[in-house]
Design a protein around this motif. Structure first.
Motif, PDB file in Angstrom:
ATOM      1  N   GLU A 262       0.497  -1.292   0.317  1.00  0.00           N
ATOM      2  CA  GLU A 262      -0.161   0.204  -0.095  1.00  0.00           C
ATOM      3  C   GLU A 262       1.090   1.363  -0.047  1.00  0.00           C
ATOM      4  O   GLU A 262       1.822   0.947   1.078  1.00  0.00           O
ATOM      5  N   PHE A 263      -0.054   2.264  -0.715  1.00  0.00           N
ATOM      6  CA  PHE A 263       1.663   3.378  -1.153  1.00  0.00           C
ATOM      7  C   PHE A 263       0.851   4.457  -0.083  1.00  0.00           C
ATOM      8  O   PHE A 263      -0.167   4.287   0.530  1.00  0.00           O
ATOM      9  N   LEU A 264       2.077   4.886   0.775  1.00  0.00           N
ATOM     10  CA  LEU A 264       1.825   5.447   1.724  1.00  0.00           C
ATOM     11  C   LEU A 264       2.239   7.645   1.516  1.00  0.00           C
ATOM     12  O   LEU A 264       1.174   7.971   1.924  1.00  0.00           O
ATOM     13  N   ALA A 265       2.882   7.843   1.179  1.00  0.00           N
ATOM     14  CA  ALA A 265       3.977   8.900   1.260  1.00  0.00           C
ATOM     15  C   ALA A 265       4.561   8.816   0.179  1.00  0.00           C
ATOM     16  O   ALA A 265       5.395   8.278  -0.008  1.00  0.00           O
ATOM     17  N   ALA A 266       4.682   9.856  -0.460  1.00  0.00           N
ATOM     18  CA  ALA A 266       6.431  10.389  -1.430  1.00  0.00           C
ATOM     19  C   ALA A 266       6.730  11.917  -1.971  1.00  0.00           C
ATOM     20  O   ALA A 266       6.140  12.787  -1.268  1.00  0.00           O
ATOM     21  N   ILE A 267       7.959  11.936  -1.574  1.00  0.00           N
ATOM     22  CA  ILE A 267       8.732  12.884  -1.023  1.00  0.00           C
ATOM     23  C   ILE A 267       9.590  13.278  -2.655  1.00  0.00           C
ATOM     24  O   ILE A 267      10.488  12.447  -2.996  1.00  0.00           O
ATOM     25  N   ARG A 268       9.443  14.410  -3.522  1.00  0.00           N
ATOM     26  CA  ARG A 268      10.661  15.002  -4.497  1.00  0.00           C
ATOM     27  C   ARG A 268      11.641  15.625  -3.910  1.00  0.00           C
ATOM     28  O   ARG A 268      11.890  15.724  -2.868  1.00  0.00           O
ATOM     29  N   TRP A 269      12.577  15.231  -5.258  1.00  0.00           N
ATOM     30  CA  TRP A 269      13.941  15.545  -4.732  1.00  0.00           C
ATOM     31  C   TRP A 269      13.861  17.089  -3.778  1.00  0.00           C
ATOM     32  O   TRP A 269      14.889  17.413  -3.001  1.00  0.00           O
ATOM     33  N   SER A 270      13.127  17.437  -3.732  1.00  0.00           N
ATOM     34  CA  SER A 270      13.470  19.219  -4.105  1.00  0.00           C
ATOM     35  C   SER A 270      13.072  19.200  -2.092  1.00  0.00           C
ATOM     36  O   SER A 270      13.830  20.121  -1.294  1.00  0.00           O
ATOM     37  N   GLY A 271      11.835  18.306  -1.881  1.00  0.00           N
ATOM     38  CA  GLY A 271      11.341  17.975  -0.281  1.00  0.00           C
ATOM     39  C   GLY A 271      10.526  19.172   0.134  1.00  0.00           C
ATOM     40  O   GLY A 271       9.957  19.228   1.210  1.00  0.00           O
ATOM     41  N   THR A 272       9.983  19.939  -0.808  1.00  0.00           N
ATOM     42  CA  THR A 272       8.578  20.936  -0.507  1.00  0.00           C
ATOM     43  C   THR A 272       7.461  20.106  -1.718  1.00  0.00           C
ATOM     44  O   THR A 272       6.278  20.546  -0.902  1.00  0.00           O
ATOM     45  N   ASP A 273       7.880  19.006  -1.999  1.00  0.00           N
ATOM     46  CA  ASP A 273       6.964  18.695  -3.185  1.00  0.00           C
ATOM     47  C   ASP A 273       5.965  16.876  -1.783  1.00  0.00           C
ATOM     48  O   ASP A 273       6.913  16.494  -1.972  1.00  0.00           O
ATOM     49  N   THR A 274       5.014  16.817  -1.864  1.00  0.00           N
ATOM     50  CA  THR A 274       5.063  15.278  -0.803  1.00  0.00           C
ATOM     51  C   THR A 274       3.455  14.972  -1.990  1.00  0.00           C
ATOM     52  O   THR A 274       2.738  15.880  -1.779  1.00  0.00           O
ATOM     53  N   TYR A 275       3.375  14.086  -1.285  1.00  0.00           N
ATOM     54  CA  TYR A 275       2.339  13.220  -1.917  1.00  0.00           C
ATOM     55  C   TYR A 275       2.318  12.178  -0.892  1.00  0.00           C
ATOM     56  O   TYR A 275       2.763  11.673  -0.138  1.00  0.00           O
ATOM     57  N   TYR A 276       0.557  12.146  -0.273  1.00  0.00           N
ATOM     58  CA  TYR A 276       0.200  11.444   0.756  1.00  0.00           C
ATOM     59  C   TYR A 276      -1.023  10.193   0.296  1.00  0.00           C
ATOM     60  O   TYR A 276      -2.153  10.690  -0.956  1.00  0.00           O
ATOM     61  N   ALA A 277      -1.538   9.612   0.321  1.00  0.00           N
ATOM     62  CA  ALA A 277      -2.284   8.315   0.687  1.00  0.00           C
ATOM     63  C   ALA A 277      -4.079   9.254   1.498  1.00  0.00           C
ATOM     64  O   ALA A 277      -3.373   9.507   2.421  1.00  0.00           O
ATOM     65  N   ASN A 278      -5.115   9.494   0.308  1.00  0.00           N
ATOM     66  CA  ASN A 278      -6.257   9.655   1.259  1.00  0.00           C
ATOM     67  C   ASN A 278      -6.141   9.832   2.792  1.00  0.00           C
ATOM     68  O   ASN A 278      -6.370   9.598   3.335  1.00  0.00           O
ATOM     69  N   SER A 279      -6.118   8.349   2.532  1.00  0.00           N
ATOM     70  CA  SER A 279      -6.859   7.064   4.396  1.00  0.00           C
ATOM     71  C   SER A 279      -5.943   7.351   5.242  1.00  0.00           C
ATOM     72  O   SER A 279      -6.985   7.383   6.129  1.00  0.00           O
ATOM     73  N   LEU A 280      -4.686   8.027   4.942  1.00  0.00           N
ATOM     74  CA  LEU A 280      -3.955   8.446   6.467  1.00  0.00           C
ATOM     75  C   LEU A 280      -4.693   9.558   6.968  1.00  0.00           C
ATOM     76  O   LEU A 280      -4.024   9.749   7.800  1.00  0.00           O
ATOM     77  N   LYS A 281      -5.364  10.691   6.427  1.00  0.00           N
ATOM     78  CA  LYS A 281      -5.994  11.689   6.675  1.00  0.00           C
ATOM     79  C   LYS A 281      -5.372  12.214   7.701  1.00  0.00           C
ATOM     80  O   LYS A 281      -5.048  12.673   8.789  1.00  0.00           O
ATOM     81  N   GLY A 282      -3.900  12.541   7.372  1.00  0.00           N
ATOM     82  CA  GLY A 282      -2.990  13.621   8.076  1.00  0.00           C
ATOM     83  C   GLY A 282      -2.137  13.243   9.127  1.00  0.00           C
ATOM     84  O   GLY A 282      -1.021  13.717   9.844  1.00  0.00           O
ATOM     85  N   ARG A 283      -2.560  12.339   9.524  1.00  0.00           N
ATOM     86  CA  ARG A 283      -1.481  11.433  10.695  1.00  0.00           C
ATOM     87  C   ARG A 283       0.031  11.110  10.223  1.00  0.00           C
ATOM     88  O   ARG A 283       1.183  11.058  11.411  1.00  0.00           O
TER      89      ARG A 283
END
Length: 122
Positions: free
Chosen positions: A46-67
């Motif tokens: 299951e995908f949880l999160a990803a971050i690009r090289w810059s560190g400023t672009d982040t992506y999250y699974a909706n199911s995590l709800k900010g946790r």
């Protein structure tokens, strides 16, 4: 070539927090997209999160709800996953991965760590 080693897993009570680390080897770490996935017994990865090289672009699974929060320190060749308000359903083996494309699909990542076990007790 990138080698990844996760650490920071363990046993925690529901409501607690853990911070996972993923140490990478290889001089080109900063060019990779880093992702965190997890896999529970009998379930798909299951995908949880990803971050690009810059560190400023982040992506999250909706199911995590900010946790969960992903971050990276390119100077230390390390990516982190801060996990708060943990639930028994978060119990799984957690993997970090490196790839050249920002994606939620595990198949698009080229390198994987060996995984670290996270167990959340009720």
């Amino acid at each position: 070539q990138v080698q990844l080693v996760e650490s920071g897993g363990g046993l925690v009570q529901a409501g607690g927090s853990l911070r996972l680390s993923c140490a990478a080897s290889g001089r080109t770490f900063s060019t990779y997209v880093m992702g965190w996935f997890r896999q529970a017994p009998g379930k798909e990865r299951e995908f949880l999160a990803a971050i690009r090289w810059s560190g400023t672009d982040t992506y999250y699974a909706n199911s995590l709800k900010g946790r969960f929060t992903i971050s990276r320190d390119n100077a230390k060749n390390t990516v982190y996953l801060q996990m708060n308000s943990l639930k028994p359903g978060d119990t799984a083996v957690y993997y970090c991965a490196a790839g050249l494309v920002t994606s939620t699909r595990a198949t698009t990542y080229d390198y994987w760590g060996q995984g670290t076990q996270v167990t959340v007790s009720s």
